[in-house]
Design an enzyme around this catalytic site. Sequence first.
Site, PDB file in Angstrom:
ATOM      1  CD  GLN A  51      -2.972  -1.050   2.262  1.00  0.00           C
ATOM      2  OE1 GLN A  51      -2.696  -1.653   3.288  1.00  0.00           O
ATOM      3  NE2 GLN A  51      -4.061  -0.320   2.132  1.00  0.00           N
ATOM      4  CG  LEU A  95      -5.786   3.055   5.486  1.00  0.00           C
ATOM      5  CD1 LEU A  95      -4.412   3.004   6.149  1.00  0.00           C
ATOM      6  CD2 LEU A  95      -6.541   4.312   5.902  1.00  0.00           C
TER       7      LEU A  95
HETATM    8 NI    NI Z   1      -6.643  -2.580   2.864  1.00  0.00          NI
END
Ligand code: NI
Length: 174
Positions: A51, A95
Amino acid sequence: MSLRQIITVPDPLLRKISAPVERVDDELRALLDDMLETMYDAPGIGLAAIQIAVPRRVLVMDISRDDEEKDPFFLINPEIIRFSEEMSLHDEGCLSIPEHYAEIERPASVTVRYLDRNGKQQERDFDELLARVVQHEIDHLDGKQFIDYISKLKRDRIVRKLTKDRKRAESVAL
Ligand code: NI
């Protein structure tokens, strides 16, 4: 420690399968610290390295509330070695998929084998919210997201919306 930028859908990197970590050293611990700081800042309760655009099999999580002492977990090369038969249904967000949520069914508890931040092998049972977070984050290491568990119609709608949001953000940045 420094904050890293969190990438979002439809960034193709989020579909990449992350590579196992070969050595737990200070460079890796610095990455873990950056991930934790970035996750707290977001704020979120779990973050996988992909991420922040780093395709390595590491994740951090902390489900403590604001009024509690911090309780971070660092998992390196995590592997689920037991899933409960009992399932649980709960709202999930990510997120990397800002402002979208969906009810997802997952095993209620799991046993995970992993290396901790000192490179020591651990085996631990996770249940309730931690079981959900650890399964969600391990999915990220395999290029999977929670929207893969919902209907194609709903998934396409979310991806289209996020693609549009990003285009708008880019044009504002000009
Ligand atoms: Ni996630």
